[in-house]
Write an enzyme that holds these catalytic residues in place. Structure first.
Site: not given
Length: 533
Positions: A17-18, A21, A40, A131
């Site tokens: 999906l992505g 870094g 993830k 964030d």
């Protein structure tokens, strides 16, 4: 990198999906249940980094505590084949940073209201997100209705633990949405997220961040010193009352903001309703078509590949490149080439200034190497060294901070000059125990300072406690006893640049009433009582 058909931790990988870094996110099938999850994975080369591992694991632990319809659900976490992983709810949609801007006012308010509800729930459970930004807000089309979910708790932390895991001194929140207290290292509470949410609303309504600049120093100056920019200056259709609401939510002092994110969102809704604007109806999303990776360009085969906002990396990683990620609408630009060159030069210079930890700007922004060392000292010895960079209380004593060499004339202090950061803790009783932490640019510099002090003082023995070595020393001035000291050094690589000095006496001032035979046992007993890590 995993490929379609690979099995990791029992999950069958379907596609990536992505990527960022710090890691990658994959769409995967649950090993036992008939559902998809977002998996993830931390990059394998970062597995040995204890701080990054702690951040990655904390993301799962904190988010798993939060059960709310506007927060992405975390299912499980673990380690497999030398990699950390988190499985979480897969959101088939886009993030708020990729939709067309400016966003219609009613839709922007609905996004902010749902995010505010998620944040207030996190705050009630003792968690600060820290964030909040459009890229961390996911939008899913469910039966023609838009669902809003907050994700990426990668730098979140418990509200009562705002100084934890900052030993590198690095600033991890996205700069464009960071509250002033985040930039200055001040105490954080729930209103830090409200500030970022207000910046997010401004961005949604205008298409740019509040203090938009290519030079990060100018962005910081805006957050710290400039008034919030006016919405009406960019969108005349918005009411002036909305400017007033944003000004309060983005107040420089947290105490001047709204009490909660929901209160801010409600005030924004009331301000918007004064215009009589009609709500914007959310239409079912037409997903962009992406080429089949197994088909040659120009052929008839194409498959929908919905973007999952989970790919947004945590920990201030470099902006990832998403396969098939919908791009924001491009605006026609006829900017002269000369202006582009100037902007590139400003950006490059600003980036260099931002990265340079030895520049005067780094001192002003409190992100120099010395500031980072002060943070690390507090992390290692929280009872002995206060947080921050100003004076504060240590172990029953007042502590002051110094950065960089001072050029002392006093022989006692001159011996330890050349430091990068210094924390000195003492009180009004000159014969009481004082202690000073010094950090040096290198472990070799610290070793040289200790060797020089040994040459200038008399040896009273050495002892070791764990990874700490204590040298007991006596100092004389003009042949008269002036103090006794214990100089502690550390064998761990992370602390090899540090020197800790306990002493009794007042530098070069002699104390006729004391002898080293009587003074040293008292000093040793005092040192033994200190809360050393």
């Amino acid at each position: 990198m995993l490929s379609r058909g690979d099995v990791f931790a029992g999950y069958a990988i379907e596609r990536q999906l992505g990527r960022g870094g710090m890691g990658s996110v994959y769409l995967a099938r649950h090993p036992r249940l008939p559902r998809h999850t977002a998996l993830k994975l931390l990059n394998p080369e970062l597995f040995a980094d204890t701080e990054i591992r702690a951040r990655f694991e904390r993301e799962a632990d904190l988010a798993a505590q939060l059960e709310h319809p506007n927060i992405v659900t975390v299912y499980d976490r673990g380690a497999d084949d030398g990699r950390l992983w988190i499985s979480m709810q897969f959101v088939d949609g886009v993030d708020a940073a990729t939709i067309e801007h400016p966003v219609p006012a009613d839709r922007a308010l609905r996004i902010v209201e749902a995010t505010a509800a998620a944040l207030d729930h996190a705050h009630r459970n003792g968690v600060l997100h820290r964030d909040v930004k459009p890229a961390n807000i996911l939008l899913a089309d469910i039966d023609g209705k838009e669902r809003v979910l907050l994700t990426d708790f990668g730098i979140a932390r418990p509200r009562d633990d705002v100084h934890h895991l900052t030993q590198t001194g690095s600033f991890t929140a996205t700069l464009a949405y960071a509250a002033p207290e985040q930039l200055t290292g001040a105490h954080l509470d729930h209103r830090v997220d409200q500030y970022a949410l207000a910046c997010t609303l401004y961005s949604l309504l205008t298409g740019v961040a509040p203090f938009d600049a290519t030079n990060p120093v100018l962005v910081i100056q805006g957050h710290l010193h400039s008034p919030p920019p006016s919405l009406r200056a960019r969108r005349s259709d918005l009411p002036a009352a909305l400017d007033a609401v944003l000004a309060r939510a983005m107040a420089k002092r947290a105490v001047d903001r709204f009490d909660s994110c929901a209160e801010f969102a409600a005030a924004a809704r009331r301000a918007l309703s004064e215009t009589g604007a009609q709500p914007t109806v959310f239409a079912a999303r037409s997903m962009p078509q992406f080429p089949d990776p197994n088909h040659h360009p120009g052929g008839p085969s194409a498959v929908p590949q919905p973007y999952s906002g989970y790919a947004q990396p945590s920990y201030a990683a470099p902006a990832p490149s998403y396969p098939g990620r919908p791009m924001p609408v491009r605006r026609d630009s006829r900017t002269p080439i000369v202006l582009l060159v100037v902007l590139a030069s400003v950006l490059g210079g600003g980036y260099w200034v931002w990265q340079d930890e030895t520049s005067p700007v780094a001192d002003i922004l409190q992100r120099s190497r010395g500031h980072k060392d002060l943070d690390a000292l507090h992390e290692a010895f929280p009872q002995m060294v206060p947080a921050g960079y100003a004076d504060g209380r240590g172990y029953h004593r007042q502590c002051s901070a110094s950065l960089k060499p001072q050029g002392y004339d006093d022989p006692w202090m001159k011996t330890f000059d050349g430091f990068q950061a210094r924390r000195s803790c003492s009180d009004e009783l000159v014969v009481d125990t004082h202690y000073v932490f010094y950090t040096y640019p290198t472990a070799e510099a610290a070793t040289a300072v200790v060797a020089r002090f040994r040459q200038e003082t008399k040896d009273w023995g050495q002892a070791s406690t764990g990874t700490r070595t204590d040298d007991r020393r006596e100092q004389s001035t003009d042949g008269r006893y002036s103090g006794s000291a214990i100089v502690s050094t550390f064998s761990e690589p992370a602390r090899a640049r540090w020197v800790l000095v306990f002493y009794r006496g007042s530098g070069s001032s002699p104390h006729p009433g004391f002898t080293v035979e009587a003074n040293m046992p008292i000093l040793i007993a005092d040192v033994a009582s200190f809360p050393l890590g």
